[in-house]
Design a protein around this motif. Structure first.
Motif, PDB file in Angstrom:
ATOM      1  N   THR A  47      34.912  50.128  55.617  1.00 45.84           N
ATOM      2  CA  THR A  47      36.215  50.395  56.237  1.00 45.84           C
ATOM      3  C   THR A  47      37.212  49.296  55.882  1.00 45.84           C
ATOM      4  N   ALA A  48      36.780  48.036  55.909  1.00 46.56           N
ATOM      5  CA  ALA A  48      37.663  46.920  55.550  1.00 46.56           C
ATOM      6  C   ALA A  48      38.122  47.033  54.094  1.00 46.56           C
ATOM      7  N   ILE A  49      37.223  47.437  53.214  1.00 47.90           N
ATOM      8  CA  ILE A  49      37.579  47.621  51.797  1.00 47.90           C
ATOM      9  C   ILE A  49      38.597  48.750  51.661  1.00 47.90           C
ATOM     10  N   ASP A  50      38.334  49.851  52.329  1.00 48.12           N
ATOM     11  CA  ASP A  50      39.236  51.000  52.253  1.00 48.12           C
ATOM     12  C   ASP A  50      40.639  50.640  52.752  1.00 48.12           C
ATOM     13  N   LEU A  51      40.711  49.888  53.845  1.00 48.25           N
ATOM     14  CA  LEU A  51      42.009  49.454  54.366  1.00 48.25           C
ATOM     15  C   LEU A  51      42.718  48.522  53.388  1.00 48.25           C
ATOM     16  N   HIS A  52      41.955  47.623  52.775  1.00 52.68           N
ATOM     17  CA  HIS A  52      42.520  46.702  51.787  1.00 52.68           C
ATOM     18  C   HIS A  52      43.165  47.453  50.625  1.00 52.68           C
ATOM     19  N   MET A  53      42.494  48.494  50.160  1.00 53.86           N
ATOM     20  CA  MET A  53      43.001  49.246  49.015  1.00 53.86           C
ATOM     21  C   MET A  53      44.293  49.997  49.334  1.00 53.86           C
ATOM     22  N   LYS A  54      44.595  50.187  50.608  1.00 51.24           N
ATOM     23  CA  LYS A  54      45.811  50.891  51.027  1.00 51.24           C
ATOM     24  C   LYS A  54      46.970  49.952  51.339  1.00 51.24           C
ATOM     25  N   LYS A  55      46.712  48.652  51.289  1.00 47.75           N
ATOM     26  CA  LYS A  55      47.761  47.682  51.616  1.00 47.75           C
ATOM     27  C   LYS A  55      48.867  47.708  50.553  1.00 47.75           C
ATOM     28  N   GLU A  56      50.087  47.479  51.006  1.00 43.17           N
ATOM     29  CA  GLU A  56      51.234  47.466  50.095  1.00 43.17           C
ATOM     30  C   GLU A  56      51.065  46.407  49.007  1.00 43.17           C
ATOM     31  N   TYR A  57      50.576  45.234  49.364  1.00 42.35           N
ATOM     32  CA  TYR A  57      50.421  44.169  48.367  1.00 42.35           C
ATOM     33  C   TYR A  57      49.301  44.466  47.374  1.00 42.35           C
ATOM     34  N   THR A  58      48.299  45.255  47.765  1.00 37.25           N
ATOM     35  CA  THR A  58      47.268  45.657  46.807  1.00 37.25           C
ATOM     36  C   THR A  58      47.866  46.621  45.793  1.00 37.25           C
ATOM     37  N   GLU A  59      48.659  47.556  46.263  1.00 39.54           N
ATOM     38  CA  GLU A  59      49.335  48.487  45.356  1.00 39.54           C
ATOM     39  C   GLU A  59      50.306  47.744  44.439  1.00 39.54           C
ATOM     40  N   ALA A  60      51.004  46.747  44.978  1.00 38.48           N
ATOM     41  CA  ALA A  60      51.924  45.951  44.166  1.00 38.48           C
ATOM     42  C   ALA A  60      51.157  45.175  43.094  1.00 38.48           C
ATOM     43  N   PHE A  61      49.998  44.623  43.463  1.00 41.29           N
ATOM     44  CA  PHE A  61      49.160  43.915  42.488  1.00 41.29           C
ATOM     45  C   PHE A  61      48.775  44.860  41.351  1.00 41.29           C
ATOM     46  N   LEU A  62      48.304  46.044  41.692  1.00 43.78           N
ATOM     47  CA  LEU A  62      47.879  46.998  40.666  1.00 43.78           C
ATOM     48  C   LEU A  62      49.024  47.352  39.724  1.00 43.78           C
ATOM     49  N   SER A  63      50.226  47.441  40.247  1.00 44.70           N
ATOM     50  CA  SER A  63      51.395  47.699  39.393  1.00 44.70           C
ATOM     51  C   SER A  63      51.686  46.509  38.484  1.00 44.70           C
ATOM     52  N   ARG A  64      51.564  45.306  39.028  1.00 40.72           N
ATOM     53  CA  ARG A  64      51.845  44.088  38.252  1.00 40.72           C
ATOM     54  C   ARG A  64      50.886  43.919  37.074  1.00 40.72           C
ATOM     55  N   VAL A  65      49.643  44.318  37.244  1.00 36.72           N
ATOM     56  CA  VAL A  65      48.639  44.089  36.198  1.00 36.72           C
ATOM     57  C   VAL A  65      48.394  45.331  35.339  1.00 36.72           C
ATOM     58  N   ASP A  66      49.139  46.381  35.567  1.00 38.14           N
ATOM     59  CA  ASP A  66      48.972  47.597  34.781  1.00 38.14           C
ATOM     60  C   ASP A  66      49.169  47.290  33.295  1.00 38.14           C
ATOM     61  N   GLY A  67      48.182  47.615  32.490  1.00 39.03           N
ATOM     62  CA  GLY A  67      48.242  47.368  31.055  1.00 39.03           C
ATOM     63  C   GLY A  67      47.831  45.972  30.629  1.00 39.03           C
ATOM     64  N   ALA A  68      47.390  45.139  31.567  1.00 38.94           N
ATOM     65  CA  ALA A  68      47.059  43.742  31.258  1.00 38.94           C
ATOM     66  C   ALA A  68      45.581  43.529  30.926  1.00 38.94           C
ATOM     67  N   PHE A  69      44.789  44.586  30.966  1.00 36.50           N
ATOM     68  CA  PHE A  69      43.356  44.436  30.707  1.00 36.50           C
ATOM     69  C   PHE A  69      42.955  45.196  29.444  1.00 36.50           C
ATOM     70  N   ARG A  70      42.057  44.572  28.652  1.00 37.70           N
ATOM     71  CA  ARG A  70      41.602  45.217  27.416  1.00 37.70           C
ATOM     72  C   ARG A  70      40.666  46.376  27.690  1.00 37.70           C
ATOM     73  N   ASN A  71      39.931  46.291  28.794  1.00 42.59           N
ATOM     74  CA  ASN A  71      38.946  47.303  29.160  1.00 42.59           C
ATOM     75  C   ASN A  71      39.040  47.534  30.660  1.00 42.59           C
ATOM     76  N   PRO A  72      38.487  48.640  31.138  1.00 45.02           N
ATOM     77  CA  PRO A  72      38.422  48.809  32.589  1.00 45.02           C
ATOM     78  C   PRO A  72      37.606  47.671  33.209  1.00 45.02           C
ATOM     79  N   PRO A  73      37.946  47.256  34.420  1.00 46.34           N
ATOM     80  CA  PRO A  73      37.193  46.189  35.084  1.00 46.34           C
ATOM     81  C   PRO A  73      35.719  46.570  35.245  1.00 46.34           C
ATOM     82  N   HIS A  74      34.847  45.569  35.172  1.00 47.32           N
ATOM     83  CA  HIS A  74      33.409  45.765  35.394  1.00 47.32           C
ATOM     84  C   HIS A  74      33.115  45.425  36.847  1.00 47.32           C
TER      85      HIS A  74
END
Length: 97
Positions: free
Chosen positions: A61-88
């Motif tokens: 539940t804590a993980i699920d709530l974290h993934m819905k946070k505004e700053y988590t979504e902002a992080f994902l937008s900031r790093v979009d395209g910054a990785f050579r491969n999907p995260p492991h």
């Protein structure tokens, strides 16, 4: 029992500085969440351009709530395209469990 997760990110070399900044901001915000026991973004000493995220949560539940946070979504937008491969992603389970 808590949930431990380790995630390896293979960063595009010329994006490392912005990715590190994004992880720092995410870590500061995430550590304030109820349900997080550990949230550390680290640089690998063995592999250049690799960020290792080490997380521990009280439950799913804590993980699920974290993934819905505004700053988590902002992080994902900031790093979009910054990785050579999907995260492991490694969700850890102690031996003998």
């Amino acid at each position: 029992m808590s949930i431990e997760i380790t995630v390896l990110f293979d960063v595009v070399p010329n994006q490392m500085e912005s990715v590190v900044d994004a992880f720092r901001d995410l870590a500061v915000a995430t550590r304030q969440e109820e349900g997080v026991l550990r949230f550390d973004a680290c640089l690998s000493e063995e592999h250049a351009d690799t960020v290792v995220l080490v997380e521990e949560w009280v439950d799913q539940t804590a993980i699920d709530l974290h993934m819905k946070k505004e700053y988590t979504e902002a992080f994902l937008s900031r790093v979009d395209g910054a990785f050579r491969n999907p995260p492991h992603v490694h969700r850890l389970c102690p031996l003998g469990s």
